[in-house]
Design a protein around this motif. Structure first.
Motif, PDB file in Angstrom:
ATOM      1  N   THR A 773       0.849  -1.194   0.000  1.00  0.00           N
ATOM      2  CA  THR A 773       0.000   0.000   0.000  1.00  0.00           C
ATOM      3  C   THR A 773       0.877   1.233   0.000  1.00  0.00           C
ATOM      4  O   THR A 773       1.853   1.301   0.766  1.00  0.00           O
ATOM      5  N   ARG A 774       0.544   2.176  -0.848  1.00  0.00           N
ATOM      6  CA  ARG A 774       1.278   3.447  -0.784  1.00  0.00           C
ATOM      7  C   ARG A 774       0.733   4.255   0.391  1.00  0.00           C
ATOM      8  O   ARG A 774      -0.440   4.597   0.435  1.00  0.00           O
ATOM      9  N   ILE A 775       1.623   4.545   1.342  1.00  0.00           N
ATOM     10  CA  ILE A 775       1.213   5.222   2.566  1.00  0.00           C
ATOM     11  C   ILE A 775       1.193   6.737   2.391  1.00  0.00           C
ATOM     12  O   ILE A 775       0.251   7.416   2.784  1.00  0.00           O
ATOM     13  N   ILE A 776       2.250   7.269   1.782  1.00  0.00           N
ATOM     14  CA  ILE A 776       2.345   8.733   1.712  1.00  0.00           C
ATOM     15  C   ILE A 776       3.281   9.152   0.580  1.00  0.00           C
ATOM     16  O   ILE A 776       4.235   8.451   0.242  1.00  0.00           O
ATOM     17  N   GLN A 777       2.940  10.285  -0.026  1.00  0.00           N
ATOM     18  CA  GLN A 777       3.846  10.992  -0.918  1.00  0.00           C
ATOM     19  C   GLN A 777       4.346  12.221  -0.168  1.00  0.00           C
ATOM     20  O   GLN A 777       3.549  13.003   0.347  1.00  0.00           O
ATOM     21  N   PHE A 778       5.654  12.402  -0.093  1.00  0.00           N
ATOM     22  CA  PHE A 778       6.207  13.534   0.646  1.00  0.00           C
ATOM     23  C   PHE A 778       5.788  14.844  -0.025  1.00  0.00           C
ATOM     24  O   PHE A 778       5.698  14.941  -1.248  1.00  0.00           O
ATOM     25  N   ASP A 779       5.550  15.850   0.803  1.00  0.00           N
ATOM     26  CA  ASP A 779       5.266  17.199   0.322  1.00  0.00           C
ATOM     27  C   ASP A 779       6.444  17.685  -0.530  1.00  0.00           C
ATOM     28  O   ASP A 779       7.591  17.592  -0.109  1.00  0.00           O
ATOM     29  N   PRO A 780       6.190  18.208  -1.745  1.00  0.00           N
ATOM     30  CA  PRO A 780       7.296  18.693  -2.587  1.00  0.00           C
ATOM     31  C   PRO A 780       8.184  19.739  -1.901  1.00  0.00           C
ATOM     32  O   PRO A 780       9.360  19.868  -2.230  1.00  0.00           O
ATOM     33  N   LEU A 781       7.626  20.470  -0.924  1.00  0.00           N
ATOM     34  CA  LEU A 781       8.414  21.493  -0.233  1.00  0.00           C
ATOM     35  C   LEU A 781       9.503  20.890   0.651  1.00  0.00           C
ATOM     36  O   LEU A 781      10.438  21.591   1.044  1.00  0.00           O
ATOM     37  N   ILE A 782       9.385  19.601   0.992  1.00  0.00           N
ATOM     38  CA  ILE A 782      10.427  18.978   1.806  1.00  0.00           C
ATOM     39  C   ILE A 782      11.216  17.944   1.006  1.00  0.00           C
ATOM     40  O   ILE A 782      12.107  17.303   1.542  1.00  0.00           O
ATOM     41  N   CYS A 783      10.882  17.811  -0.289  1.00  0.00           N
ATOM     42  CA  CYS A 783      11.582  16.847  -1.148  1.00  0.00           C
ATOM     43  C   CYS A 783      12.758  17.511  -1.859  1.00  0.00           C
ATOM     44  O   CYS A 783      12.949  18.719  -1.796  1.00  0.00           O
ATOM     45  N   HIS A 784      13.507  16.688  -2.560  1.00  0.00           N
ATOM     46  CA  HIS A 784      14.564  17.186  -3.436  1.00  0.00           C
ATOM     47  C   HIS A 784      13.939  17.809  -4.685  1.00  0.00           C
ATOM     48  O   HIS A 784      12.792  17.509  -5.041  1.00  0.00           O
ATOM     49  N   VAL A 785      14.707  18.657  -5.362  1.00  0.00           N
ATOM     50  CA  VAL A 785      14.210  19.268  -6.596  1.00  0.00           C
ATOM     51  C   VAL A 785      14.809  18.612  -7.832  1.00  0.00           C
ATOM     52  O   VAL A 785      14.451  18.952  -8.952  1.00  0.00           O
ATOM     53  N   SER A 786      15.730  17.696  -7.643  1.00  0.00           N
ATOM     54  CA  SER A 786      16.238  16.882  -8.751  1.00  0.00           C
ATOM     55  C   SER A 786      16.554  15.491  -8.208  1.00  0.00           C
ATOM     56  O   SER A 786      16.258  15.196  -7.051  1.00  0.00           O
ATOM     57  N   SER A 787      17.174  14.666  -8.995  1.00  0.00           N
ATOM     58  CA  SER A 787      17.263  13.233  -8.743  1.00  0.00           C
ATOM     59  C   SER A 787      17.695  12.862  -7.319  1.00  0.00           C
ATOM     60  O   SER A 787      18.655  13.414  -6.783  1.00  0.00           O
ATOM     61  N   VAL A 788      16.955  11.922  -6.713  1.00  0.00           N
ATOM     62  CA  VAL A 788      17.340  11.356  -5.417  1.00  0.00           C
ATOM     63  C   VAL A 788      18.398  10.293  -5.678  1.00  0.00           C
ATOM     64  O   VAL A 788      18.143   9.297  -6.352  1.00  0.00           O
ATOM     65  N   ASN A 789      19.589  10.484  -5.143  1.00  0.00           N
ATOM     66  CA  ASN A 789      20.690   9.559  -5.427  1.00  0.00           C
ATOM     67  C   ASN A 789      20.753   8.387  -4.458  1.00  0.00           C
ATOM     68  O   ASN A 789      21.238   7.316  -4.816  1.00  0.00           O
ATOM     69  N   ARG A 790      20.330   8.579  -3.212  1.00  0.00           N
ATOM     70  CA  ARG A 790      20.403   7.490  -2.243  1.00  0.00           C
ATOM     71  C   ARG A 790      19.411   7.746  -1.101  1.00  0.00           C
ATOM     72  O   ARG A 790      19.194   8.874  -0.694  1.00  0.00           O
ATOM     73  N   LEU A 791      18.820   6.665  -0.595  1.00  0.00           N
ATOM     74  CA  LEU A 791      17.974   6.682   0.600  1.00  0.00           C
ATOM     75  C   LEU A 791      18.550   5.704   1.594  1.00  0.00           C
ATOM     76  O   LEU A 791      19.064   4.649   1.212  1.00  0.00           O
ATOM     77  N   ALA A 792      18.485   6.040   2.883  1.00  0.00           N
ATOM     78  CA  ALA A 792      19.031   5.131   3.902  1.00  0.00           C
ATOM     79  C   ALA A 792      18.275   5.329   5.210  1.00  0.00           C
ATOM     80  O   ALA A 792      18.187   6.457   5.722  1.00  0.00           O
ATOM     81  N   TRP A 793      17.737   4.222   5.751  1.00  0.00           N
ATOM     82  CA  TRP A 793      17.081   4.255   7.052  1.00  0.00           C
ATOM     83  C   TRP A 793      18.137   4.153   8.141  1.00  0.00           C
ATOM     84  O   TRP A 793      19.132   3.451   7.989  1.00  0.00           O
TER      85      TRP A 793
END
Length: 824
Positions: A773-793
């Motif tokens: 299930t898709r839980i959430i799409q992050f608000d664009p104001l807190i996202c990157h404005v170009s390519s996300v290179n890496r995610l890490a928990w």
């Protein structure tokens, strides 16, 4: 799990290295361009508050409405506005509502044909402003803007004039209103022809070239008008300050001239006084007031100290000028009380290995602080803390990378990032000080590596007490770094961990810090016993070689550091080099026991695309894994370290199985190689609770796979197509019994989504199609404005008993971000 809340905890970003990029507004917030985003930071908290998406090219310049020049009028303003221009000519107007700090993109102004280089504005009233923009297309456009009177209202623009300045474009502008309530505006512009051009016009347009001011011998870099200066109770004088690449600063004086007096012939007196020009029914005399010499390099920025109000809306213009230069200094200039001669009264600057200095300097609204931004994308803030005399002290500022951030890795309580700006940086939360009651905010606490190549990848060696990392750059060698004693003590202050037992556990540590080499490659250790010895610089034993550079002084930080400390005194020593690859390094990963490191490089053949395995400690190569024919883009060990997953540009993934055959001896074999997607596979991630994994590709899909009977791999499901290429994935476990977790998906457009995944298994342990299930799409104001290179928990395998988890991301927009995810 039905939903979750996402909060932006931290943004780290550097400033675009360009003049006119920074603006300090009457709102007491600072704006600057960070790649394609407009970033906003609060000088009081030293934190970046948000980044505004909207530009499609690098942001060149920003300008607040009202700026600090009109701060004395804006104390009651609830809404402030910001203009930003980019390298493709677009100009955007933003609205900030101070209550709740809400941002809104108000309007896009018709663009220039080429990049915008400068924006300046003059506030006619509380809601009416005139602004001018210049571009490398050879035009200067003048606009009137009527700001919305209500929150969320419409904004009215009207183009007053478009001035053609020819092939030698203008790079700096300043607008002012003539003294004497004439209703006329004056626009000063300067650029490549070494002259200052003055245009006069009204509030309805019709700007006419009035005169040229000659004197500078190189490009004009900055211009700034004062507000009208009162003499004998009347505001009839206007001052203009200019700076140039000729290292000089000039102050020009405009005085309302008696139009009834006929202008005499060209005499020596009239030459000294300068030209007279007409604006409407009034004429003005211009003279050179002063020439300021003191900087040793190009002066990129000059700015008058903001005026302060005396009664109501009347103001007093302070006679104080701030200049910023490429000689790494900022100076404050003031006239002497008795002689009126302008002198340099304050000099502040940066001491670092960087060869280039400041691109601009700015006053705070009340004039007690000054801010510079430099070549290294860094900010430098000084505040006058003196009471009876000036005492300018450096203050904390936000920091970050000034080029694309290519990789991140968690090291317990801190996060390590590497970038194409050729630096490695460590960010950590500085926990609350029990005395001052401040903190618990993220800061950059160390810069372990300042390199000579763009850095592509990194991994922190797992294991308690180990503070080591491996990084790979645009070179064929991977480098191993080990934390010195100064960093461990700094980390102790930041996280308040290990208090009491800390000294006992670090008895064996002999390395205090590191020195940088002259060419910025190998960083050599500084040992405790030699750090207190003063080298004999004049002795015959000291050779004058390339390696003779200023010694670093490793420091233990008891509060978040400033730029000068980070750039020079927080380096880590390099302990090993790993040779073997035939091309520049591209990806790295470490197993969860901290025993093996895998590395890959850019490749176009099977032989070059092999994955090398290195034994942690001895750093000997213990394996070369062949499977792919093109670059391996990402690798990750399963959480039990039994499998290594690799994905590649060749659209395939590979699974290698590992078995312990003896003491420190591991056997490995290729389990399977499968075509996974129709385009490049950029990302992969393992389920922390099993042998399921996911892959993400340029074909805008994410697929979930499972290993069956430790011998084969089957596709469990494909998530619905995304709107953009999938460039980063990270899977975190939430509930081991239910085998449920969260999958973070990062995309090429900068957006991030969270998906809930629960993998079902039968009695034989065979996985079936998971519930997603898709839980959430992050608000664009807190996202990157170009390519996300890496995610890490953060600590992804140990989050079963905690409702709030942290996700880090890095991107091509120069930003490092940390989000707090509260699972509901």
């Amino acid at each position: 799990m039905s939903s979750c809340e996402v909060e932006s905890v931290f943004i780290g970003a550097g400033c675009n290295r360009i003049v006119n990029n920074v603006s300090w507004g009457a709102s007491n917030l600072v704006s600057f361009g960070a790649q394609n985003a407009v970033a906003i930071f609060c000088p009081k908290s030293a934190q970046i508050l948000t980044t505004l998406p909207g530009h499609k090219a690098s942001v060149n310049c920003t300008h607040w409405l009202p700026s600090t020049k009109f701060a004395f009028k804006a104390k009651h303003f609830e809404r402030h506005f910001l203009l930003s221009g980019d390298a493709e000519g677009a100009i955007i107007l933003w609205e900030l509502t101070l209550t709740g700090r809400k941002w809104r993109l108000v309007s896009q102004i018709p663009p220039h044909k080429k990049g915008v280089t400068c924006i300046t504005a003059y506030m006619i009233s509380d809601i009416v402003a005139v602004f001018a923009s210049t571009s490398s297309d050879g035009k200067v456009n003048v606009w009137e803007v009527v700001l919305p009177s209500l929150e969320g209202g419409e904004c009215k623009f009207s183009c007053l004039d478009s001035l053609h300045v020819g092939s030698k474009s203008m790079v700096t502008l300043s607008l002012a209103q003539f003294p004497g309530n004439t209703g006329h505006l004056v626009l000063a512009m300067g650029g490549l022809d070494n002259k200052i051009h003055l245009y006069c016009g009204t509030k309805t347009g019709n700007f006419i070239h009035s005169c040229e001011l000659k004197g500078h011998t190189d490009w004009i870099r900055s211009l700034d008008f004062s507000l009208p200066v009162c003499t004998n109770g009347e505001a009839n004088t206007l001052l203009l300050v200019s700076s140039s690449q000729d290292k000089g600063i000039r102050i020009w004086k405009m005085v309302l001239h008696n139009s009834s007096i006929k202008q005499e012939g060209t005499t020596l007196a009239s030459y000294i006084k300068g030209p007279i020009f007409v604006a409407g029914s009034f004429s003005y005399q211009i003279s050179l007031e002063s020439l300021l010499i003191g900087h040793e390099d190009w002066v990129y920025s000059v700015e008058w100290q903001p005026p302060f109000s005396i009664e109501g809306n009347t103001c007093y213009q302070s006679e104080s000028i701030l200049s910023a230069s490429m000689d790494k200094t900022m100076m404050i200039w003031q006239p002497e009380r008795t002689t009126g001669i302008w002198t340099n009264v304050v000099t502040v600057g940066e001491l670092s290995h960087c060869a280039l200095g400041f691109y601009g300097g700015h006053w705070s609204p009340n004039g007690d602080s000054i801010l510079a931004h430099g070549y290294g994308g860094s900010f430098h803030l000084w505040r006058n803390v003196g009471v009876d005399f000036d005492n300018w002290q450096p203050q904390k500022v936000p920091s970050g990378h000034f080029a694309a951030v290519s990789d991140i890795s968690w090291g317990g309580d801190y996060m390590l990032s590497v970038s194409h700006d050729q630096t490695t940086r460590i960010f950590a939360p500085w926990l609350k000080d029990p005395i001052l009651g401040e903190g618990n905010a993220w800061h950059e606490i160390a810069r372990p590596q300042v390199h000579g190549h763009d850095i592509n990848c990194t991994t922190i060696i797992r294991g308690k007490g180990n503070h080591r990392f491996v990084c790979g750059a645009e070179e064929k060698v991977a480098r191993v770094f080990e934390a010195p004693l100064s960093f461990l003590k700094t980390l102790n202050h930041a996280t308040l961990e290990g208090t009491g037992n800390f000294e006992d556990t670090q008895v064996d540590m002999q390395i205090l810090g590191a020195n940088m080499s002259a060419l910025g490659l190998s960083q050599k250790p500084i040992y405790i016993q030699t750090s207190h010895e003063t080298p004999n610089r004049n002795g015959s034993e000291v050779l004058d070689t390339l390696e003779t550079i200023p010694d670093a002084v490793p420091v233990v930080l008891t509060e978040p550091p400033i730029e000068e400390q980070l750039a020079w005194h927080t380096l880590w020593p390099e302990t090993h080099k790993l040779y073997g690859h035939g091309n520049e390094l591209f990806s790295l990963c470490c197993d969860h026991e901290g025993k093996l490191v895998a590395s890959s490089c850019k490749a176009q053949s099977v032989a070059v695309a092999e994955i090398w395995l290195w034994q942690v400690g001895s750093w000997k190569p213990v394996g070369r894994l062949q499977s792919h024919s093109l670059t391996v883009t990402q690798m990750e060990f399963s959480y039990d370290d039994n499998f290594l997953l690799a994905v590649s540009r060749d659209r395939h993934f590979s699974i290698f199985s590992f078995k312990q055959t003896g003491t420190d001896v591991t056997s490995h074999q290729l389990l399977t190689r499968q075509e996974a997607h129709k385009r490049i596979v950029w990302a992969c991630s393992w389920n922390p609770f099993g042998h399921e994994f996911c892959t993400g590709s340029r074909d805008k899909t994410v697929k979930i796979w499972a290993i069956e009977n430790e011998s084969s791999v089957k596709l469990l499901m494909t998530l619905p197509p995304f709107k953009s290429s999938v460039t980063a994935l990270s899977w975190v476990g939430l509930d081991r019994q239910r085998n449920s977790g969260l999958l973070a998906v990062g995309m090429e457009n900068g957006h991030i989504e969270l998906w809930s995944i629960s993998v079902q298994r039968n009695e034989d342990g065979v996985a079936s199609a998971p519930n997603v299930t898709r839980i959430i799409q992050f608000d664009p104001l807190i996202c990157h404005v170009s390519s996300v290179n890496r995610l890490a928990w953060r600590n992804s395998e140990k989050r079963e008993d905690c409702g709030s988890i942290e996700l880090a991301s890095c991107g091509a927009d120069h930003c490092v971000r940390v989000f707090s995810i509260n699972v509901l």
